[in-house]
Design a protein around this motif. Structure first.
Motif, short mmCIF file in Angstrom:
data_model
loop_
_atom_site.label_atom_id
_atom_site.label_comp_id
_atom_site.label_asym_id
_atom_site.label_seq_id
_atom_site.Cartn_x
_atom_site.Cartn_y
_atom_site.Cartn_z
N GLY A 1 43.33 43.63 4.44
CA GLY A 1 42.35 42.72 3.89
C GLY A 1 42.99 41.67 2.98
N LYS A 2 43.98 42.08 2.19
CA LYS A 2 44.68 41.13 1.34
C LYS A 2 45.47 40.13 2.17
N SER B 1 43.61 48.62 1.80
CA SER B 1 43.25 47.27 1.35
C SER B 1 44.25 46.21 1.78
N LEU B 2 45.43 46.62 2.26
CA LEU B 2 46.51 45.66 2.45
C LEU B 2 46.25 44.66 3.57
N ARG C 1 37.28 48.97 2.47
CA ARG C 1 38.23 49.68 1.62
C ARG C 1 38.04 51.18 1.72
N LEU D 1 37.26 44.60 -5.29
CA LEU D 1 38.42 43.91 -4.75
C LEU D 1 39.47 44.95 -4.38
N SER D 2 40.69 44.51 -4.07
CA SER D 2 41.69 45.46 -3.60
C SER D 2 42.06 46.48 -4.66
N GLU E 1 42.79 36.95 -3.54
CA GLU E 1 42.33 38.33 -3.49
C GLU E 1 41.28 38.49 -2.40
N VAL E 2 41.00 39.77 -2.07
CA VAL E 2 40.00 40.09 -1.06
C VAL E 2 38.86 40.87 -1.69
N ASN F 1 43.59 54.57 -0.49
CA ASN F 1 42.62 53.50 -0.69
C ASN F 1 43.31 52.15 -0.82
N TYR F 2 44.47 52.15 -1.45
CA TYR F 2 45.19 50.90 -1.63
C TYR F 2 45.89 50.48 -0.34
N PHE G 1 35.82 43.48 -0.72
CA PHE G 1 35.35 44.37 0.34
C PHE G 1 33.85 44.62 0.21
#
Length: 363
Positions: free
Chosen positions: A213-214, A210-211, A192, A239-240, A224-225, A206-207, A227
Motif C-alpha cells: 500500500g505504501k 502495509s508495504l 492492513r 495509515l501504515s 503515506e497510505v 501488520n506492517y 487503509f
C-alpha cells in the motif's frame, strides 16, 4: 516489584565519543543503534529469566527457529526524552506495557509483567545515557522492545521458548521533511488487517501487509497510505503505522473507533485527552471515507493529522484516491494540529507541567 534485574554487562565495544557525537548531530530515524540491549528468555513451565543487559550485537537464530516460519512476534515503540536538568524520562510506558501484554495474548506469547517491562527500559536508558540527545529540537532516544518465538520446532503450535529484547536508537524527525503536511493516498486495493485478525496487536505482520500500500501511494506521489476496513472497504482504519484524526469547524475531533482492526495508539489516547482538556469534543466513530472527503470539500473538516510515537503529530494537507484529490483547509498545517503537537511535545520534554502524570523517570 520487578522479578528481572537486567544486570549490566561490561564491554569495550562502546562507540567512541567522537563517533557518537557525529551520529547525534544528524541521527535520522532508526539508522544507528546504541551500545547495549536488554535481554530475557521465557521457558514454558519456568517463566521469565536469564535476564541481562548485554552489548548490542547480532542475534544468532537456528534456521528452525519458530519465528522464521510462523511469525510469532510482537514489538513496542516509545521514546526517552532528556529534560533540561539532564534527567531522562519516558511517556506513559505502562500503556506500552499493557499493549505488549495484549499483543502477546493475541499472538499466543507469554505476557511480560509491567514492572519487568519498566525495568528493561530503565536498564537500557541508564547504560546508554550518553546516547540520549540534548533537549534541543525534538531529538530523542527511540526504544524498541520486542519479543519473538525462539524454539527450534516446525510444528504449528505456540512456542515454548520466547526471547525478549530492548534495543535503542537515537532519533530525529520520522519524516525527512520534518513537520510538513503529508499527501495521503487512500488505497482501494489493499487492506492492513481484518476484524478478528491481528490488527489490534502490534506485530510485524501488520506492517509487512502495509508495504504494498505504501508503494502504491508513492506511485501516486503521496507520502503515506490510508487503509480502509477489509469488510466493506468504505471506512477509514489507519495509515501504515499511524492513527488518523480530523478537526471539524464546529469543534469536534474525529477519529476512527477501535473496531479490532485498528491499533490502540498511546499517542492516540493522549491526544483525545488533550483535546477534551481544551474544549474540543473527542468523537470516536466509524469514519466513512466518502463522507470525509465530502466534509473536506464543503469545509466541515478543516484539518487532518496522523499520530503515533515516531511521527508524533503530523499534519495531512491532501487526500488522493482514484476518484480525485481533496485539499484539507488551505493545504497547510492547521492551527489546532500544531497546537496539540506543541502541547504534547512540551509535556514529553518537561517544558510544561505534566498534569496527567504521564511521565516516568528512567535515569
Amino acid at each position: 516489584m520487578s522479578a528481572l534485574s537486567f544486570t549490566p554487562a561490561t564491554t569495550d565495544r562502546r562507540v567512541s565519543d567522537e563517533d557518537r557525537a557525529a551520529i547525534l548531530a544528524a541521527p535520522g530515524f532508526g539508522q544507528h543503534f546504541t551500545d547495549f540491549m536488554a535481554f530475557a528468555r521465557w521457558h514454558a513451565g519456568t517463566g521469565w529469566g536469564e535476564d541481562a543487559l548485554i552489548p548490542y550485537g547480532p542475534i544468532t537464530l537456528s534456521p528452525a527457529s519458530a519465528v522464521l516460519h510462523y511469525a510469532q512476534e510482537i514489538f513496542e515503540g516509545l521514546k526517552a526524552f532528556r529534560h533540561a536538568d539532564g534527567s531522562i524520562w519516558t511517556f506513559r510506558p505502562e500503556r506500552n506495557a499493557a499493549r505488549l501484554q495484549r499483543s502477546a495474548r493475541r499472538l499466543a506469547l507469554p505476557e511480560l509483567p509491567t514492572e519487568d517491562f519498566l525495568a528493561s527500559l530503565r536498564a537500557v536508558a541508564a547504560a546508554d545515557e550518553p546516547w540520549v540527545p540534548e533537549p534541543t529540537g525534538e531529538a530523542s532516544l527511540y526504544l524498541r522492545p520486542f519479543m519473538f518465538a525462539n524454539e527450534d520446532f516446525l510444528g504449528v503450535r505456540a512456542a515454548k521458548t520466547v526471547d525478549y529484547y530492548v534495543i535503542a536508537s537515537p532519533a530525529g524527525a520520522y519524516f525527512p521533511r520534518g513537520v510538513q503536511p503529508l499527501v495521503v493516498w487512500i488505497t482501494d486495493e489493499f487492506a492492513r488487517a481484518g476484524t478478528g485478525g491481528t490488527g489490534a496487536a502490534k506485530c510485524g505482520g501488520n506492517y509487512a501487509s502495509s508495504l504494498q500500500g505504501k508503494a502504491e501511494a508513492a506511485e501516486h506521489g503521496a507520502d503515506e497510505v490510508m487503509f480502509l476496513d477489509s469488510e466493506t472497504h468504505t471506512c477509514i482504519d489507519e495509515l501504515s503505522g499511524m492513527n488518523v484524526f480530523a478537526v471539524t469547524s464546529d469543534g469536534r475531533l474525529l477519529t476512527p473507533s477501535l473496531t479490532g482492526s485498528i491499533l490502540e495508539g498511546v499517542t492516540r489516547e493522549s491526544i483525545l485527552q488533550l483535546a477534551a482538556d481544551r474544549g474540543l469534543e473527542p468523537v470516536e466513530q466509524r469514519l466513512v471515507a466518502s463522507e470525509v472527503v465530502e466534509q473536506i470539500a464543503e469545509g466541515t473538516i478543516t484539518e487532518m493529522f496522523a499520530a503515533g510515537t515516531a511521527a508524533v503529530i503530523t499534519p495531512i494537507g491532501e487526500l488522493r484516491a482514484r476518484g480525485g484529490s481533496w485539499t484539507i483547509g488551505d493545504g497547510g498545517s492547521g492551527a489546532t494540529t500544531l497546537s496539540l503537537r506543541q502541547e504534547l511535545t512540551d509535556i514529553q520534554y518537561g517544558r510544561i507541567p505534566d498534569r496527567h502524570g504521564w511521565l516516568t523517570r528512567l535515569a
